[in-house]
Design a protein around this motif. Structure first.
Motif, PDB file in Angstrom:
ATOM      1  N   ASP A 133     -42.575 -36.517  20.651  1.00  0.00           N
ATOM      2  CA  ASP A 133     -43.799 -36.113  19.958  1.00  0.00           C
ATOM      3  C   ASP A 133     -44.039 -34.610  20.066  1.00  0.00           C
ATOM      4  N   ILE A 229     -50.724 -31.714  10.727  1.00  0.00           N
ATOM      5  CA  ILE A 229     -51.644 -32.599  10.018  1.00  0.00           C
ATOM      6  C   ILE A 229     -52.270 -31.889   8.824  1.00  0.00           C
ATOM      7  N   PRO A 277     -49.379 -37.899  12.747  1.00  0.00           N
ATOM      8  CA  PRO A 277     -50.507 -38.632  12.145  1.00  0.00           C
ATOM      9  C   PRO A 277     -50.863 -38.051  10.779  1.00  0.00           C
ATOM     10  N   SER A 278     -51.473 -38.865   9.948  1.00  0.00           N
ATOM     11  CA  SER A 278     -51.759 -38.434   8.577  1.00  0.00           C
ATOM     12  C   SER A 278     -53.101 -37.733   8.434  1.00  0.00           C
ATOM     13  N   SER A 279     -53.989 -37.841   9.423  1.00  0.00           N
ATOM     14  CA  SER A 279     -55.309 -37.218   9.303  1.00  0.00           C
ATOM     15  C   SER A 279     -55.787 -36.713  10.651  1.00  0.00           C
ATOM     16  N   GLY A 281     -58.704 -37.348  11.745  1.00  0.00           N
ATOM     17  CA  GLY A 281     -59.406 -38.484  12.321  1.00  0.00           C
ATOM     18  C   GLY A 281     -58.518 -39.323  13.217  1.00  0.00           C
ATOM     19  N   ASP A 282     -57.217 -39.350  12.905  1.00  0.00           N
ATOM     20  CA  ASP A 282     -56.279 -40.137  13.698  1.00  0.00           C
ATOM     21  C   ASP A 282     -56.099 -39.587  15.109  1.00  0.00           C
ATOM     22  N   ILE A 283     -56.458 -38.318  15.331  1.00  0.00           N
ATOM     23  CA  ILE A 283     -56.348 -37.753  16.683  1.00  0.00           C
ATOM     24  C   ILE A 283     -57.729 -37.527  17.301  1.00  0.00           C
ATOM     25  N   GLY A 284     -58.725 -38.194  16.739  1.00  0.00           N
ATOM     26  CA  GLY A 284     -60.052 -38.187  17.349  1.00  0.00           C
ATOM     27  C   GLY A 284     -60.959 -37.045  16.956  1.00  0.00           C
ATOM     28  N   GLY A 325     -58.513 -38.050   5.686  1.00  0.00           N
ATOM     29  CA  GLY A 325     -57.195 -38.421   5.163  1.00  0.00           C
ATOM     30  C   GLY A 325     -57.157 -38.544   3.666  1.00  0.00           C
TER      31      GLY A 325
END
Length: 327
Positions: A133, A229, A277-279, A281-284, A325
Motif C-alpha cells: 500500500d 485519490i 481508494p476511489s474517494s 470518504g473511503d479514508i475517513g 466519489g
C-alpha cells in the motif's frame, strides 16, 4: 570510525516542532552534516534540520513567499546526503521542504536553493521492504508530480519531456513493484520516475497538490495517497485545458485511443489495480470543513500552476466531489 547519531522523531507530516527537536539534536551532538534517509517526510525533515542548523530566525521566516529565502544565513546550512527509501516524493532533488505549522494548521513550503542535497543515492534494494500500500501511494505521488508538471501553465519544454518519460516509467513499473516487491528493475524505475517528477515540477504543480497540502495539514493524511485519490477529480476539473496535452501523453504511453478519455481510463484502471481508494470518504475524510479546505487550496502556492484557475468555491466543490466519489 566516524561518530554519528540517529534522529527519527518525525511525524508522517513533519512539523515545526519536529524540526526544532532535530536542530537541537544536531547542535548538541556537534555534527557537521545530515544524511537524510527515509521517505519524503524524512527527507524533508532532514533538509529542514540542515537548513536551520545555525540560523538565528524561526523556520517560518523562510517560507517560500517572495524573497524570504534571502533571509537565510547560507553559511549556517549543513550539507546533506539524501538516500530515499520510497519512490514518490522526489524530495532528494528538491530545494524545499514541506513542514506543517501546527499553530496555523497549515503546510508551508520552506525554500532555499542551497537546500538541494549535495549527493543523492538511489538504491532500489532500500525500497524492497515497503508494504504494497505504501509502494502504491508513493508511486502515485511520483505520477502526480510528473502529471501536474506536464499540465502546468508555464512554458518549459524540457520539463515536459522529463514528465512524459516519468509517466511512462510509472505506467510500466508501478503495477509490477506493487505485485512483486522484490523486482529490482521495477523498483529502480520507480526511483528514477520519482526523481524525474520532482525535477519536472520546477515548472509548476496544480490543484492536486493545492488540495493535498491543506488536507494533509487538517487530517494528517498520507500525502501520496491524497494525490492518488484526488487525481481523476482534478483531471476532470481541468479537462478543457489539458485535453491536447493528455492526448499526446496517451499516444506516448501507447494507449489505444490516444485521447484524454484513454488517459483518464488508464489512471482509473491503475488506481483500482494497486488498491487506491476511489474517494476521500473511503479514508475517513468528510466534507465538514469544505469551506476552509476550499479557501486553503485557493491560497496554496501550487494553485498558481493549475491549468484552469479555480476559486475557493470551485476548490470547495471539487473537494466535495472527491469526498463523495462523484467523478
Amino acid at each position: 570510525g566516524l561518530e554519528c547519531a540517529v534522529f527519527s522523531a518525525i511525524k508522517g507530516n513533519p512539523t515545526g516542532t519536529n524540526i526544532d527537536a532535530g536542530v537541537e539534536a544536531y547542535c548538541s551532538g556537534m555534527h557537521d552534516g545530515v544524511i537524510a534517509f527515509g521517505g519524503g517526510s524524512a527527507l524533508d525533515a532532514g533538509k529542514a534540520v540542515a537548513l536551520m542548523a545555525w540560523q538565528d530566525r524561526p523556520i517560518w521566516d523562510f517560507e517560500d513567499i517572495g524573497d524570504n529565502w534571502t533571509r537565510v544565513r547560507e553559511e549556517g546550512i549543513a550539507p546533506v546526503v539524501a538516500v530515499p527509501t520510497t519512490a514518490g516524493t522526489g524530495s532528494e532533488v528538491g530545494r524545499a521542504a514541506i513542514i506543517t505549522d501546527e499553530q496555523q494548521q497549515m503546510k508551508k513550503i520552506i525554500f532555499h536553493p542551497a537546500m538541494l542535497p549535495q549527493r543523492v543515492i538511489l538504491d532500489p534494494e532500500l525500497t524492497i521492504g515497503l508494504p504494497p500500500d505504501i509502494t502504491a501511494a508513493t508511486g502515485m505521488d511520483a505520477l502526480s508530480h510528473n502529471l501536474e508538471a506536464l499540465c502546468a501553465t508555464a512554458f518549459h519544454p524540457m520539463a515536459d519531456g522529463i514528465a512524459l518519460e516519468g509517466i511512462r516509467r510509472v505506467k510500466n513499473a508501478l503495477p509490477q513493484a506493487v505485485a512483486r516487491p522484490d523486482d529490482l528493475d521495477a523498483r529502480m524505475d520507480m526511483l528514477v520516475a520519482s526523481t524525474m517528477g520532482a525535477t519536472a515540477f520546477q515548472k509548476g504543480l496544480g490543484a492536486m497538490h493545492a488540495l493535498a497540502h491543506p488536507l494533509g495539514a487538517l487530517y494528517d493524511a498520507h500525502h501520496g495517497l491524497l494525490n492518488a485519490i484526488l487525481m481523476p477529480y482534478v483531471l476532470m476539473a481541468n479537462r478543457e485545458a489539458i485535453t491536447a496535452s493528455l492526448g499526446r501523453a496517451s499516444s506516448y504511453l501507447d494507449l489505444q485511443a490516444g485521447t484524454f478519455d484513454a488517459f483518464l481510463d488508464w489512471v482509473l484502471e491503475l488506481r483500482g489495480s494497486i488498491g487506491i481508494p476511489s474517494s476521500l470518504g473511503d479514508i475517513g475524510i468528510g466534507d465538514e470543513q469544505q469551506q476552509r479546505v476550499g479557501q486553503m487550496a485557493a491560497a496554496d502556492p501550487s494553485a498558481a500552476g493549475n491549468p484552469v484557475p479555480l476559486s475557493a468555491k470551485e476548490y470547495q466543490a471539487l473537494f466535495a466531489r472527491a469526498v463523495a466519489g462523484v467523478l
